[in-house]
Design an enzyme around this catalytic site. Structure first.
Site, mmCIF file in Angstrom:
data_model
loop_
_atom_site.group_PDB
_atom_site.id
_atom_site.type_symbol
_atom_site.label_atom_id
_atom_site.label_comp_id
_atom_site.label_asym_id
_atom_site.label_seq_id
_atom_site.Cartn_x
_atom_site.Cartn_y
_atom_site.Cartn_z
ATOM 1 C CD GLU A 8 -3.011 1.090 2.225
ATOM 2 O OE1 GLU A 8 -3.314 2.058 3.069
ATOM 3 O OE2 GLU A 8 -3.197 -0.089 2.304
ATOM 4 C CG ASP A 108 -1.825 -0.692 5.042
ATOM 5 O OD1 ASP A 108 -0.890 -0.969 5.097
ATOM 6 O OD2 ASP A 108 -2.069 0.426 5.209
ATOM 7 C CE1 TYR A 334 0.154 5.396 6.411
ATOM 8 C CE2 TYR A 334 -1.509 4.000 7.781
ATOM 9 C CZ TYR A 334 -1.209 4.846 6.578
ATOM 10 O OH TYR A 334 -2.244 5.143 5.675
#
Length: 984
Positions: A8, A108, A334
């Site tokens: 991703e 993800d 993230y």
């Protein structure tokens, strides 16, 4: 044949390559992918493809009417996301390779990750999947071993079909409800003419409902007087205070204002004060140890709430900063996560992070990092490491990368995350909490006063926060962080003063971004249905990644104003809620809609509900919403409407609000009235009740912002109530000022009696005040010059900032005004400071901003569109710019070409000698410092060592690794590293 792995994000692709290299061989790095004998690894950057209706169903804005609704296409086409077309083409190119015979979805682990991959696959196949076998890599941890384990246990495409169906269904359902709901409500509100955009959405509208309902509570709140009785007591060891309370009090579910320590009449408060005055009192107390663990690690929502409370950052700003720290600086993990836990195999990563902090540049925190390592605080605990509570992503923590040069805002946010990460491993803070009850008796009646003390015994994790520790302590109501003077067992104390405090109840506080984010996250708690509440328990309204955008969208659509840290719903927001209730489509404003969807999507994921059945229900709901709006035939929508205090200007009757208008209802307030009325939404802007009151009272209002022309352009205007000669009644008209009328009619204007404020910067003629502007005397039709020859004009009020004649004189004579501080941005509604300056090159009035402290020296460069917008707001004209600026620019270019080239400076002899490692790259020298950096950059570029996904990261090859001491470094650290390899 090879297998294509699609991640991703670029960072995940790099992690996968590092993990697979030891077992599958080294990868070659290309611009958009990695490749070895077995795998090709590439990545998206989030969503690369989005759904759209087929061309035949795509209704353009000009045709937003009930005739074209509902829009329920039989299927959805795909279109590339504009900003990421290049990346999409790169991924598709790899997917279509003839030597690629299988795909692995490494996006993800969740619904959105599944959708990102499936849409790419479908787009690459021209509307159908490519047909190549697909496997699913399901990762909840990004350690190399976890990635390798994931590749050993790939899931089949069939196993993921339920999740894929749920992902597509959620996406398509949001489109159907959002598009049809918005167009239906817009069509309903635009029936009287014009274009009144009324957006709705599954997440946006329930969020707005939360804010509106809180504002309704505030408006309905009636302040009530109450009293508190505070007394001071004298013990042998000194004085302390206490507050009267009723020990037998019980919470009243129908009256939230009632509390154990509130008295509702002055006489009762006085009786308590008289009863205790000067009395000897008995004391009982209870002391007990208490602990407070640190808060959990941050997910995005909790980080946004904390940053809003501490620094005033908006949710959007916090997300942007966190994204920069993740993408650009590689300093945070993230950020778009809803988990506050780490994977169970991250213990070593956590220890390594503490090692980095112990020896890094965060000197104020390094001692605590060393303490944690020495004392063994970093150990496995379910409060931190729990796979069952890690979803697509884990909590936000610092990475092993030491950040380089950060902005002040980035530094604050990074520090916030680092402190929280460290604190969660530290021991709990320990307190000694004392509750003391002092009792006075009067005529056999006991009167009790409570005193609380809280003493920090061991700071534990609070030590990391230093002076800020008090902000981190949980202070319960009435609890003090100070200790009480001691009282001996059996000691009698004496009252030596009583204070009756007269207070008033307050309405609930308005939402800030921090509290609204919390409300969105916990929206499921308000749902009565057990199954729906359970379905929403982990979801809330929106996702951590979209909540900030939802709030910003409500502000952009003028549903909410941001004033300081408060979020205030506008009249347009109340009107939407009234409409949804009146049309009986309240499901659009309730979190139950999300709860119902989440419940059904969860069933779909587990194969208990078909995608067809779910989408059939969505289509039926969409049709019902459109039908309700289309068939509503009453004159007004039921609602809680206002009555104005000012009487009708025509007949003196009562003016009342209805859904669309303010109208006279006669002397009795219940008849047809005299016919006087005016729309609530002139040119798409909704009157507040206060504005309507002022308008009827003063027969004028403004200048107001937020109007939109039929073409959709924003404009500012005054409104006036004027007598209509035909009907004899009053009507609403826009008043753009005498200057605007003169432009339209060509009527001769006499400015001879007006004083000049300065010379026109375009033609030198006098500039004078006229209407709502300062105009050049030659820009309006006068007896001396009936046809205007100039176009200079600047507003007397610009973005709510009055421009006094003295300031306009300064602008015309000196080129700029003083610093003015009452401008208000049309976009953000925030006040700002600026000077007005005349730009001869652009032939218009612009803003000039003060240099920021510790920030950029100059404001960002304006785009052509932005410059036009500023000039328009300032009352400038682009016509002059188009005529005058081009020749000026041409002259400037010609002058540059004619200028003789400067002679090159002779290079200065260098004296710096490189280390053997550096000499292997740039030569033996000696060099000057600038020459060293040039040679180093020449080598980096010649060998293509800048990371393609982040040009600020330099990857080390065999020659650079001994210099860097790492596999990669940030470009801003390059000079410092090179300096360490130079001697004079």
């Amino acid at each position: 044949m090879k297998t294509l792995v699609i991640a991703e994000k670029p960072s995940v692709a790099q992690d996968i390559v590092r993990a697979l290299t030891p077992v599958t061989g080294a990868f070659d790095k290309h611009d958009d992918y990695f490749e070895n004998e077995r795998y090709v690894v590439t990545s998206a950057v989030g969503h690369l493809v989005e759904i759209q209706a087929p061309e035949a169903y795509d209704v353009k804005r000009g045709k937003w009417s009930f005739a074209h609704l509902p829009v329920i296409p039989p299927h959805f086409d795909l279109k590339p996301v504009d900003k990421t077309k290049t990346r999409l083409n790169a991924v598709v190119r790899q997917a279509k390779r003839k030597d690629v015979n299988a795909l692995i979805n490494a996006c993800d682990a969740g619904r959105e990750g599944e959708l990102i991959f499936r849409l790419i696959d479908q787009y690459a196949g021209g509307g159908q999947p490519l047909g190549k076998p697909v496997k699913r890599l399901w990762l909840q941890s990004m350690t190399p071993q976890a990635i390798r384990d994931g590749f050993d246990n790939l899931r089949t495409d069939q196993q993921m079909q339920g999740l894929a169906d749920a992902a597509r269904s959620r996406s398509e359902a949001d489109w159907l409800v959002g598009i049809n709901g918005t167009r239906a409500m817009t069509a309903f509100n635009s029936r009287d003419g014009g274009f009144f955009l009324t957006t709705v959405g599954r997440v946006q509208t329930p969020t707005l409902a939360v804010v509106v309902e809180r504002e309704e509570q505030i408006r309905k709140h009636i302040a009530r007087d109450y009293w508190e009785v505070h007394a001071s007591f004298l013990a042998e060891a000194g004085q302390y205070t206490g507050k009267w309370f009723s020990p037998g009090w019980k919470k009243d579910p129908d009256d939230a204002d009632k509390r154990a320590d509130r008295v509702w009449t002055q006489a009762e408060a006085q009786a308590i004060a008289d009863a205790v005055q000067g009395k000897a009192c008995t004391v009982t107390e209870e002391s007990k140890p208490s602990t407070q663990a640190s808060p959990l690690l941050f997910d995005l929502t909790s980080l946004q709430r904390e940053a809003n409370g501490k620094f005033g950052f908006s949710a959007k700003t916090t997300l942007s900063l966190a994204q920069s720290l993740y993408e650009r600086h590689k300093a945070l993990t993230y950020p778009r996560t809803d988990s506050r836990y780490l994977p169970e195999d991250y213990l070593k990563v956590a220890r390594d992070t503490f090692q980095m902090l112990a020896g890094g540049e965060q000197r104020h925190l390094a001692p605590y990092a060393r303490q944690a390592l020495e004392q063994g605080y970093v150990k496995p605990t379910r409060r931190i490491f729990d796979n069952s509570k890690v979803s697509d992503h884990f909590a936000i923590i610092p990475t092993l990368q030491e950040p380089g040069q950060l902005s002040d805002a980035e530094r604050k946010l990074y520090d916030l995350v680092v402190r929280r990460f460290m604190a969660v491993f530290f021991p709990s803070a320990e307190y000694q909490i004392t509750t003391r009850i002092t009792t006075a008796s009067h005529e056999g009646q006991p009167y009790n006063f409570q005193s609380n003390g809280k003493v920090l015994v061991k700071p534990g994790w609070l030590a990391i926060y230093g002076k800020e520790a008090d902000d981190e302590m949980e202070k319960k109501e009435g609890e003090s962080s100070k200790s009480l003077v001691p009282v001996k067992p059996g000691e009698v104390v004496h009252n030596d003063g009583v204070d009756m405090k007269a207070l008033r109840t307050r309405p609930p506080a308005r939402y800030s971004e921090a509290t609204l984010l919390g409300a969105m996250e916990g929206a499921g708690k308000w749902i009565d249905d057990d199954e729906l509440r359970e379905a929403m328990q982990e979801k809330g309204l929106g996702t951590p990644a979209t909540r900030a955008a939802t709030i910003e969208g409500l502000i952009t659509e003028k549903y909410i104003l941001r004033e300081g840290r408060e979020l205030i719903p506008t009249a347009k927001a109340f009107q939407l809620m009234t409409l949804l209730r009146g049309l009986q489509v309240e499901e659009l404003s309730r979190p139950e809609l999300t709860g119902d969807w989440e419940y059904k999507l969860a069933q779909m994921e587990h194969g208990q509900l078909s995608r067809e059945a779910f989408m059939h229900d969505i289509a039926a709901m969409t049709e019902r919403i459109v039908k309700k709006a289309k068939e509503y035939d009453r004159d007004t929508v039921p609602g809680d409407y206002a009555t104005l205090a000012t009487p009708c200007p025509h007949c003196g009757g009562v003016v009342k609000e209805n859904y669309r208008r303010y109208a006279c209802t006669g002397a009795d307030g219940a008849s047809a009235g005299c016919g006087f009325s005016f729309t609530k939404t002139p040119a798409g802007r909704t009157f507040s009740v206060e504005e309507a009151e002022q308008f009827v009272r003063d027969h004028k209002i403004g200048p107001l912002e937020g109007f939109r022309s039929k073409a959709g352009w924003p404009f500012v205007a005054e409104l006036a109530l004027v007598k209509d000669e035909e009907t004899g009644n009053y009507k609403l008209e826009f008043d753009f000022g005498d200057d605007a009328k003169a432009e339209q009619t060509g009527e001769i204007v006499d400015l001879s009696g007006e004083p000049s404020v300065g010379p026109c910067p375009k033609c030198g003629a006098p500039v004078k005040a006229f209407g709502k502007s300062y105009v050049c005397e030659k820009s309006v039709p006068t007896a001396a010059q009936p046809v205007p020859s100039c176009d200079f004009k600047s507003g007397q009020v610009i973005l709510q900032q009055p421009v006094e004649p003295e300031q306009m004189h300064k602008l015309l004579t000196e080129g700029k005004t003083d610093l003015l501080d009452k401008f208000v941005s049309m976009r953000t509604r925030r006040a700002f400071k600026a000077r007005l300056v005349w730009s001869a090159e652009e032939s218009k009035v612009n803003f000039e901003f003060e240099p920021r402290e510790g920030g950029r020296k100059f404001p960002p460069r304006k785009t052509a569109a932005a410059t036009k917008k500023v000039a328009a707001r300032a009352g400038g004209t682009s016509a002059g710019a188009s005529k005058d600026a081009k020749p000026a620019a041409a002259k400037k270019t010609a002058a540059k070409k004619a200028a003789a080239p400067k002679a090159a400076k002779a290079p200065r002899a260098g004296t710096l000698k490189p280390s053997p490692a550096l000499a292997a790259v740039i030569g033996e020298g000696p060099f000057g410092r600038g020459e060293v950096m040039k040679l180093l950059w020449d080598y980096i570029k010649a060998n293509n060592l800048q990371d393609p996904s982040d040009k600020r990261t330099i990857r080390a090859d065999d020659k650079l690794r001994p210099i860097f001491g790492a596999d990669s470094v940030g470009m801003f650290k390059l000079a410092g590293i090179a300096g360490g390899h130079l001697t004079s």
